[in-house]
Design a protein around this motif. Structure first.
Motif, PDB file in Angstrom:
ATOM      1  N   THR A 156       3.449  -7.392   8.914  1.00  0.00           N
ATOM      2  CA  THR A 156       3.370  -6.043   8.362  1.00  0.00           C
ATOM      3  C   THR A 156       4.734  -5.363   8.440  1.00  0.00           C
ATOM      4  OG1 THR A 156       1.072  -5.842   9.088  1.00  0.00           O
ATOM      5  CG2 THR A 156       2.192  -3.810   8.514  1.00  0.00           C
TER       6      THR A 156
ATOM      7  N   LEU B 145      -5.258  -2.211   2.850  1.00  0.00           N
ATOM      8  CA  LEU B 145      -4.535  -3.476   2.697  1.00  0.00           C
ATOM      9  C   LEU B 145      -5.506  -4.627   2.459  1.00  0.00           C
ATOM     10  CD1 LEU B 145      -1.953  -2.999   5.592  1.00  0.00           C
ATOM     11  CD2 LEU B 145      -1.394  -3.108   3.155  1.00  0.00           C
TER      12      LEU B 145
ATOM     13  N   GLU C 216       0.869  -1.178   0.000  1.00  0.00           N
ATOM     14  CA  GLU C 216       0.000   0.000   0.000  1.00  0.00           C
ATOM     15  C   GLU C 216       0.905   1.227   0.000  1.00  0.00           C
ATOM     16  OE1 GLU C 216      -2.163   3.371   1.399  1.00  0.00           O
ATOM     17  OE2 GLU C 216      -0.905   2.287   2.827  1.00  0.00           O
TER      18      GLU C 216
END
Length: 293
Positions: free
Chosen positions: A31, A283, A9
């Motif tokens: 992440t 996301l 992203e």
């Protein structure tokens, strides 16, 4: 194909990568987030994307979803930024080919979508929506997504050109001349004689009782409500969701947006909601889109 979909992203100041498992109770797995200078050269920008991508440790069979702001050729995977103040160095750059080479995945593994569309699909997916959803992201400018039955709608007379509110006008001028970081800061400076770094400071001053700050925000967001209202009518929107950095000031923005909507809507007032985490929604929405391929 693995159930975990790697997602990138890309924003004006960051790149976030995540492994998304849409079948899990909490879809967002590993992440990685890194700051990004969108005014840097192409090598630096792509270097940051590749660093984040490599750190995810995606399975070799993975299909990647990449959410990018526009203007961008999402089918070809090529930047079309020109004089927009960010990512200008990516104009004409084949981002798909660069990611494929740098991450050592086939070029066809990478699917691109607009960042506002990713946000809209994420709100839809997490909210188990059944109606017609319009999403607005309030950051540097105004991003938008129109979602029906879990699909983005970007063509036809029920949505603005390319479903982008920033292509619309307000009182004869581009909408973002009224509703954007630069427009709000400029309006406050004109009224107060004080130039502040950004909208956050205008919000802080408004909460502290600064009348000029309150009026700058009221004027901008009443205009936003009135400007989006005809498109809510045309689209038959039942829900209107907000995200982005400015949405954190919802207590200040909501009365003005609602007033603008009431002044121009012909259909029933949509349910308004604020996404608690814009990045998370984007996301999930990017993975939700890529899963269809």
């Amino acid at each position: 194909m693995t159930r975990q979909l790697p997602v990138l992203e890309v924003g004006g100041s960051h790149v976030t990568g995540a492994l998304i498992d849409l079948g899990a109770a909490d879809p967002v797995g590993r992440t990685v987030r890194r700051p990004l200078d969108s005014s840097a050269d192409a090598a630096a920008i792509m270097g940051t994307l590749l660093e984040v991508g490599r750190r995810l440790g995606a399975e070799p069979t993975s299909a990647w979803a990449v959410a990018f702001p526009g203007p961008f050729d999402y089918v070809a995977g090529v930047g079309r930024f020109a004089d927009v103040g960010k990512f200008d160095a990516l104009y004409g750059v084949d981002v798909r080919a660069a990611l494929a080479e740098g991450l050592e995945f086939p070029a066809e593994s990478f699917r691109f979508l607009n960042d506002a569309d990713a946000f809209g699909l994420g709100v839809w997916a997490e909210g188990e929506q059944t109606g017609r959803l319009v999403c607005l992201t309030l950051g540097t400018g105004v991003g938008s997504a129109f979602v029906a039955d879990g699909l983005t709608v970007d063509q036809g007379d029920t949505v603005p050109p390319d479903a982008e509110m920033h292509f619309t006008t307000w009182q004869g001028k581009p909408l973002e001349d009224t509703v954007s970081h630069r427009a709000i800061v400029r309006a406050y400076a004109a009224a107060s004689g004080v130039t502040v770094p950004g909208v956050r400071e205008v919000v802080q001053r408004s909460r502290a009782g600064d009348a000029a700050a309150a009026e700058a925000l009221r004027s901008a967001f009443t205009a936003l409500g009135a400007a989006v209202a005809p498109w809510l009518d045309r689209f038959g929107a039942t829900d209107l969701a907000f995200g982005g950095s400015m949405a954190a000031a919802w207590d200040v923005l909501e009365p003005a947006i609602a007033a603008g909507l009431r002044s121009a809507l012909h259909s029933p007032m949509p349910r308004m909601l604020v996404a608690p985490d814009t990045e998370r929604a984007a996301l999930i929405g990017a993975a939700f889109s890529a899963r269809r391929y």
